[in-house]
Design a protein around this motif. Sequence first.
Motif, PDB file in Angstrom:
ATOM      1  N   UNK A  16      39.689   6.706 -11.135  1.00  0.00           N
ATOM      2  CA  UNK A  16      38.942   7.952 -10.944  1.00  0.00           C
ATOM      3  C   UNK A  16      37.524   7.746 -10.447  1.00  0.00           C
ATOM      4  N   UNK A  17      37.211   6.539  -9.985  1.00  0.00           N
ATOM      5  CA  UNK A  17      35.865   6.261  -9.471  1.00  0.00           C
ATOM      6  C   UNK A  17      35.903   6.180  -7.950  1.00  0.00           C
ATOM      7  N   UNK A  18      34.752   6.497  -7.331  1.00  0.00           N
ATOM      8  CA  UNK A  18      34.730   6.463  -5.874  1.00  0.00           C
ATOM      9  C   UNK A  18      34.396   5.093  -5.318  1.00  0.00           C
ATOM     10  N   UNK A  19      33.528   4.367  -6.035  1.00  0.00           N
ATOM     11  CA  UNK A  19      33.121   3.085  -5.507  1.00  0.00           C
ATOM     12  C   UNK A  19      33.014   2.050  -6.634  1.00  0.00           C
ATOM     13  N   UNK A  20      32.719   0.818  -6.217  1.00  0.00           N
ATOM     14  CA  UNK A  20      32.639  -0.299  -7.163  1.00  0.00           C
ATOM     15  C   UNK A  20      31.171  -0.628  -7.425  1.00  0.00           C
ATOM     16  N   UNK A  21      30.837  -0.814  -8.688  1.00  0.00           N
ATOM     17  CA  UNK A  21      29.544  -1.408  -9.036  1.00  0.00           C
ATOM     18  C   UNK A  21      29.792  -2.905  -9.152  1.00  0.00           C
ATOM     19  N   UNK A  22      29.239  -3.661  -8.195  1.00  0.00           N
ATOM     20  CA  UNK A  22      29.515  -5.089  -8.122  1.00  0.00           C
ATOM     21  C   UNK A  22      28.616  -5.856  -9.079  1.00  0.00           C
ATOM     22  N   UNK A  23      29.241  -6.598  -9.981  1.00  0.00           N
ATOM     23  CA  UNK A  23      28.517  -7.415 -10.948  1.00  0.00           C
ATOM     24  C   UNK A  23      28.672  -8.877 -10.573  1.00  0.00           C
ATOM     25  N   UNK A  24      27.764  -9.698 -11.100  1.00  0.00           N
ATOM     26  CA  UNK A  24      27.914 -11.132 -10.845  1.00  0.00           C
ATOM     27  C   UNK A  24      27.669 -11.967 -12.100  1.00  0.00           C
ATOM     28  N   UNK A  25      28.590 -12.877 -12.346  1.00  0.00           N
ATOM     29  CA  UNK A  25      28.377 -13.923 -13.339  1.00  0.00           C
ATOM     30  C   UNK A  25      28.535 -13.478 -14.777  1.00  0.00           C
ATOM     31  N   UNK A  26      28.325 -14.429 -15.677  1.00  0.00           N
ATOM     32  CA  UNK A  26      28.535 -14.165 -17.099  1.00  0.00           C
ATOM     33  C   UNK A  26      27.539 -13.163 -17.654  1.00  0.00           C
ATOM     34  N   UNK A  27      26.344 -13.140 -17.049  1.00  0.00           N
ATOM     35  CA  UNK A  27      25.334 -12.170 -17.501  1.00  0.00           C
ATOM     36  C   UNK A  27      25.600 -10.774 -16.976  1.00  0.00           C
ATOM     37  N   UNK A  28      26.619 -10.634 -16.099  1.00  0.00           N
ATOM     38  CA  UNK A  28      26.926  -9.336 -15.493  1.00  0.00           C
ATOM     39  C   UNK A  28      25.700  -8.745 -14.806  1.00  0.00           C
ATOM     40  N   UNK A  29      25.162  -9.514 -13.894  1.00  0.00           N
ATOM     41  CA  UNK A  29      24.048  -9.012 -13.090  1.00  0.00           C
ATOM     42  C   UNK A  29      24.533  -7.859 -12.225  1.00  0.00           C
ATOM     43  N   UNK A  30      23.743  -6.793 -12.178  1.00  0.00           N
ATOM     44  CA  UNK A  30      24.016  -5.687 -11.265  1.00  0.00           C
ATOM     45  C   UNK A  30      23.587  -6.143  -9.866  1.00  0.00           C
ATOM     46  N   UNK A  31      24.485  -6.048  -8.864  1.00  0.00           N
ATOM     47  CA  UNK A  31      24.126  -6.552  -7.532  1.00  0.00           C
ATOM     48  C   UNK A  31      24.129  -5.462  -6.452  1.00  0.00           C
ATOM     49  N   UNK A  32      25.280  -4.814  -6.239  1.00  0.00           N
ATOM     50  CA  UNK A  32      25.357  -3.780  -5.204  1.00  0.00           C
ATOM     51  C   UNK A  32      26.311  -2.676  -5.643  1.00  0.00           C
ATOM     52  N   UNK A  33      26.345  -1.606  -4.863  1.00  0.00           N
ATOM     53  CA  UNK A  33      27.230  -0.477  -5.113  1.00  0.00           C
ATOM     54  C   UNK A  33      28.049  -0.223  -3.852  1.00  0.00           C
TER      55      UNK A  33
END
Lengths: 379, 379
Positions: free
Chosen positions: B234-251
């Motif tokens: 039910x979401x339109x896009x992906x929130x891209x995370x990186x690594x074990x810390x779950x860094x927020x990177x892009x949408x």
Amino acid sequence: MNKLGLFISRRSYGTAATFRAADTIIKKTQHGNRKPDSDKLVFGANYSDHMLTIKHTTASGWEKPVIEPLKPLEIHPGAKVLHYATEIFEGLKAYRGNDGKIRLFRPELNMNRMLTSAERSVLPTFDGQELLECIKKLVHLDADWVPKSTSSTLYIRPTLIGTEPTLGVAAPNESLLFVVTGPVGPYFPTGFKPISLLADNFHCRAFPGGVGAYKAGSNYGPTIYVNKLANAQGCQQVLWLYGEKKLVTEVGTMNVFMYLKNKKGDNELITPPLNGLILPGVTRQSVLDLARTWTDLTVSEREITMDELMEAHQENRLMEMFGAGTACIVCPVERIVYNGKTHNLATMNNGAPLTVRFHDTLVDIQFGRKPSTWTVEVA
Amino acid sequence: MNKLGLFISRRSYGTAATFRAADTIIKKTQHGNRKPDSDKLVFGANYSDHMLTIKHTTASGWEKPVIEPLKPLEIHPGAKVLHYATEIFEGLKAYRGNDGKIRLFRPELNMNRMLTSAERSVLPTFDGQELLECIKKLVHLDADWVPKSTSSTLYIRPTLIGTEPTLGVAAPNESLLFVVTGPVGPYFPTGFKPISLLADNFHCRAFPGGVGAYKAGSNYGPTIYVNKLANAQGCQQVLWLYGEKKLVTEVGTMNVFMYLKNKKGDNELITPPLNGLILPGVTRQSVLDLARTWTDLTVSEREITMDELMEAHQENRLMEMFGAGTACIVCPVERIVYNGKTHNLATMNNGAPLTVRFHDTLVDIQFGRKPSTWTVEVA
């Protein structure tokens, strides 16, 4: 999907959900091209007379397969394949035996992998057996292009691209599956020529949650620059590492094997496991399958770090290291440059007997000198 | 190259090391295509009458630029672009102001980024100013295709592909630079329409030592499947995370901004830094540049984890979150699905005043309502 993001299931086939080899339309060329000298074959530079093309649209499914003279594809400049790497491929070979028969080597593994790559890339799927039958027709028509040689072969390149001419980042509503073939020479015309590797500490081929386990174009383009860095350091290819532990993953465009005497004293053949970072190579699988029938070594699909590899090398326990892939079959590694230091491996000290054993066994099967269920004759 | 693997220097230009806009050969169409209704514009589905093409060979360098009617490209089925994602691109827009003038927005940033992408992809480089002049000629010739609108625009897509028809994984000896354009509608025809995001814990857009900082096709194809997973939830896009810390990177295909009251009580606008995982977006840069001239907020290019973002949300300190990119300019985020839980953000509670402020300021500049050194007029 399992936890590694690998696909297990296949889509069900409805109307036009697959093409059928029996429907293939064949348009023969009127004038075949001149075949290159078999001693001057550069990999991937020569093409046979015919190609196979099969169009797909989301609206109508697959069209009939067409075998026709090789010609440029007409691709709209807005086609997704040119912008978003909407492309997957396979690589396999046809071998002409002393008995004159033309054989393929475990082609069903290529068909399965192509379907897996297609699903991960949201490209249309099909019945792999039907594509295999189409490929047999293509190879049969261009049978004169399969070298009459005990070492040269016909390389086969199935490819699937998204051709829809719209710039949205989305699955394509129009796609094209095509297959080209071409004669290729022996990778080692004058015996094994071992390679040197740059173990790059920064660049990375694949990562968890990415597409390293699929034969997608995206895995290849980004490596070209890194290979240039390796060349600049006098190395031929890249030893791809991953993560802080410096896991050994692949070599250039090949899977990698290390044969060492482990700390228990066993002769252990190690290749990294299919953990999402590793391409599931057909040669890799075949090396594993063969080795598991041999009783004089232990076979491990397990992670191995650069530390473990370098320790084994320094303690003279590393006996052989080699790459494995369709192009070279097996390719010995004689040198690794890592953290600015050159490490000369023992691989060729005694002529790389295990690597030779894999090479000879596989070549004997591929050229039909040793009967095997792994080969499929082209009618 | 610095430690992040980003390029600093440019190749020097020798003979034919760049094309020249002054050499452009123009072949006008005899019958232009019908223009689509401006209220039915789907992004990237309509193309203007003409395209720009410039061929390159390693042997002879760049040929003369050609502007000619849009037509399919003839591409050999063995061309590297179809197999190894030897492809980079750019995206920018031409805006028609109330004064009738057509403007580009910071196009030199696109030219610079394209050169950086080309170098990382071992594709030929050129003088970016010359390509910009070629693009101006193309837009000028198809000026009728630039919508007479205060919100629709002409999208411009420069692309560079490797066309050499050989299957070795290597830099191409033949390449093609081309530019197509087409009218696109406003991203939000009826006011902001906030989006929902799946914060995916497994899939990854970019990784250290990869090409996430370059506008390469390889970054896009692998995301299509993950976006399908987001749609399925039910979401339109992906929130891209990186690594074990779950860094927020892009949408999705955008950079991301978060506006929160931090623990010091400051109003902080945060976007992830250019650490190799982030595309250096033109809109991203412009949002940062504008915000740094505003005195009522603190601007941070810094890493932010999902933990920090979710904590700010739960403590009612997260005021707004938005994506930033050429297509939408800014795009508010109203919902995040993370670890199976839905988080309704405060973004739209008060109409997203900061997001609106960026949108209106940028649109006023782009359409020439507010004079700025950021716009370049098309002669």
